[in-house]
Design a protein around this motif. Structure first.
Motif, mmCIF file in Angstrom:
data_model
loop_
_atom_site.group_PDB
_atom_site.id
_atom_site.type_symbol
_atom_site.label_atom_id
_atom_site.label_comp_id
_atom_site.label_asym_id
_atom_site.label_seq_id
_atom_site.Cartn_x
_atom_site.Cartn_y
_atom_site.Cartn_z
ATOM 1 N N GLU B 80 -67.770 -26.468 -42.102
ATOM 2 C CA GLU B 80 -67.815 -25.464 -41.044
ATOM 3 C C GLU B 80 -66.968 -24.255 -41.430
ATOM 4 O OE1 GLU B 80 -68.581 -27.921 -36.981
ATOM 5 O OE2 GLU B 80 -66.581 -28.127 -37.857
ATOM 6 N N ILE B 82 -64.700 -20.856 -40.151
ATOM 7 C CA ILE B 82 -63.926 -20.126 -39.142
ATOM 8 C C ILE B 82 -63.564 -18.763 -39.716
ATOM 9 C CG2 ILE B 82 -61.700 -20.048 -37.932
ATOM 10 C CD1 ILE B 82 -62.233 -23.370 -38.696
ATOM 11 N N VAL B 95 -59.257 -23.695 -30.347
ATOM 12 C CA VAL B 95 -58.631 -24.520 -31.391
ATOM 13 C C VAL B 95 -58.872 -26.012 -31.137
ATOM 14 C CG1 VAL B 95 -56.281 -24.601 -30.384
ATOM 15 C CG2 VAL B 95 -56.583 -24.775 -32.866
ATOM 16 N N GLU B 97 -61.530 -27.467 -29.834
ATOM 17 C CA GLU B 97 -62.896 -27.743 -30.299
ATOM 18 C C GLU B 97 -62.929 -27.843 -31.836
ATOM 19 O OE1 GLU B 97 -66.581 -24.819 -30.193
ATOM 20 O OE2 GLU B 97 -65.615 -24.927 -28.242
ATOM 21 N N ILE B 98 -62.222 -26.960 -32.499
ATOM 22 C CA ILE B 98 -62.180 -26.953 -33.965
ATOM 23 C C ILE B 98 -61.499 -28.220 -34.480
ATOM 24 C CG2 ILE B 98 -61.276 -25.733 -35.999
ATOM 25 C CD1 ILE B 98 -61.571 -23.105 -34.329
ATOM 26 N N GLN B 99 -60.395 -28.606 -33.825
ATOM 27 C CA GLN B 99 -59.685 -29.836 -34.216
ATOM 28 C C GLN B 99 -60.579 -31.062 -34.046
ATOM 29 O OE1 GLN B 99 -56.539 -29.365 -31.405
ATOM 30 N NE2 GLN B 99 -55.001 -28.801 -32.939
ATOM 31 N N SER B 101 -63.727 -31.437 -34.385
ATOM 32 C CA SER B 101 -64.803 -31.617 -35.340
ATOM 33 C C SER B 101 -64.206 -32.021 -36.685
ATOM 34 C CB SER B 101 -65.583 -30.311 -35.475
ATOM 35 O OG SER B 101 -66.337 -30.371 -36.655
ATOM 36 N N LYS B 105 -63.243 -27.553 -43.266
ATOM 37 C CA LYS B 105 -63.199 -26.212 -42.688
ATOM 38 C C LYS B 105 -62.916 -25.150 -43.756
ATOM 39 C CE LYS B 105 -63.327 -27.646 -38.308
ATOM 40 N NZ LYS B 105 -63.862 -28.991 -38.591
ATOM 41 N N ASP B 123 -69.049 -20.391 -37.842
ATOM 42 C CA ASP B 123 -69.221 -21.245 -36.669
ATOM 43 C C ASP B 123 -68.317 -20.758 -35.541
ATOM 44 O OD1 ASP B 123 -71.000 -23.549 -37.656
ATOM 45 O OD2 ASP B 123 -69.514 -23.334 -39.249
ATOM 46 N N TRP B 124 -67.142 -20.253 -35.908
ATOM 47 C CA TRP B 124 -66.239 -19.661 -34.923
ATOM 48 C C TRP B 124 -65.657 -18.360 -35.480
ATOM 49 C CZ3 TRP B 124 -65.817 -24.959 -36.097
ATOM 50 C CH2 TRP B 124 -66.072 -25.846 -35.042
ATOM 51 N N LEU B 146 -53.727 -25.380 -35.578
ATOM 52 C CA LEU B 146 -54.689 -26.408 -35.993
ATOM 53 C C LEU B 146 -53.978 -27.726 -36.280
ATOM 54 C CD1 LEU B 146 -57.745 -26.829 -36.736
ATOM 55 C CD2 LEU B 146 -57.091 -26.321 -39.098
#
Lengths: 180, 180
Positions: B80, B82, B95, B97-99, B101, B105, B123-124, B146
């Motif tokens: 993904e 960022i 953050v 949501e990112i954690q 998945s 990254k 993605d973000w 993160l």
């Protein structure tokens, strides 16, 4: 609690961009003022002033030739001093203590050479990780921890431009007109 | 979760110090690797490699001429993306949501010009404050959030030097000999 940042030993040619990033980081993360020491650099100070005019808030940038006297004055006026250095106490150990003291804080970020005296004048020598990286990242993470993330929602009043956060693209309000 | 950082549009003359700070910040705050794009800069890559040799860990720095292809490959391999930009969604909102998945990254930090395509590939798109400051501070605070501060205690194995945090002065272990 007032937060000022003192940038030691600025060198006009070599440090212009890094010192600019130090100033903008100080502003974005909630400090009230940066004091530059080392070379006087009117261009840099003007550039930072321009950002304040465009983006708001009342962040100030000032110059003091003699940083040692400035630190002494700060302490004599009842303020406390935090020196960011990779050799200090770990930020996660001391940030609570720093938050609990309501006195004004001077956060010192080093230049190429930091005199031993600064380590002694500081109330706290603080390291953000024990690894070499950047005064810009040390300052950002220190202020972020000091404000516990509240700085991410700070409002900067009176600016000509304002970002509207958006998942894709750019959205900026300019003088009440919205441009995408 | 593997974390790589892509530095777009590096310009050898103008960006050497800022890009070096980006690399060292990526390393100190727990990323595995930086990929540089833009000008190839062997000297900078050597300098970062020297820091890794002295201070430990297995951080890598690599060069890819074509960043667009690299981003596509990353996504095709299941990773993904960022993109840190002052115009994105606010870090404090996304953050979590990112954690959550577990995919690898890629964190992109811009150079002078970021192509529109990067905003679409990401993605973000994530902003760290909605103010202008520095890719160095954005990266540091993003990684700090993160990792939820755990990066402050990371151990970098195999280095020749290690700082022993201390309230005053410098304390460094060099090859098992301690110098103060």
């Amino acid at each position: 609690m007032k937060i000022n940042v003192l940038r030691l030993d600025h060198r006009r040619k070599r440090d212009a961009r890094i010192t600019t990033h130090v100033c903008l980081t100080a502003r974005a993360f909630g400090a009230d003022k940066v004091i530059l020491s080392g070379d006087e650099d009117k261009k840099l100070m003007e550039n930072v002033g321009d950002v304040v005019g465009r983006w708001g808030g009342d962040f100030k940038v000032d110059y003091r030739k003699n940083s040692e006297n400035f630190i002494e004055e700060w302490k004599n006026n009842g303020g406390e001093v935090i020196h960011l250095t990779m050799y200090g106490s770990q930020v996660q150990e001391v940030v609570g203590e720093i938050q609990n003291s309501p006195k004004d804080k001077l956060v010192i970020v080093g230049g190429a050479r930091v005199p031993t005296k600064v380590y002694k004048q500081a109330d706290w020598n603080v390291s953000v990780t024990t690894q070499p990286h950047s005064e810009v990242s040390s300052l950002a993470v220190f202020l972020h921890m000091l404000f516990e993330g509240k700085e991410l929602d700070f409002d900067f009043e009176g600016g000509k431009m304002k970002v509207v956060p958006t998942a894709e693209g750019k959205r900026v309000i300019i003088n009440d007109k919205e441009n995408i």
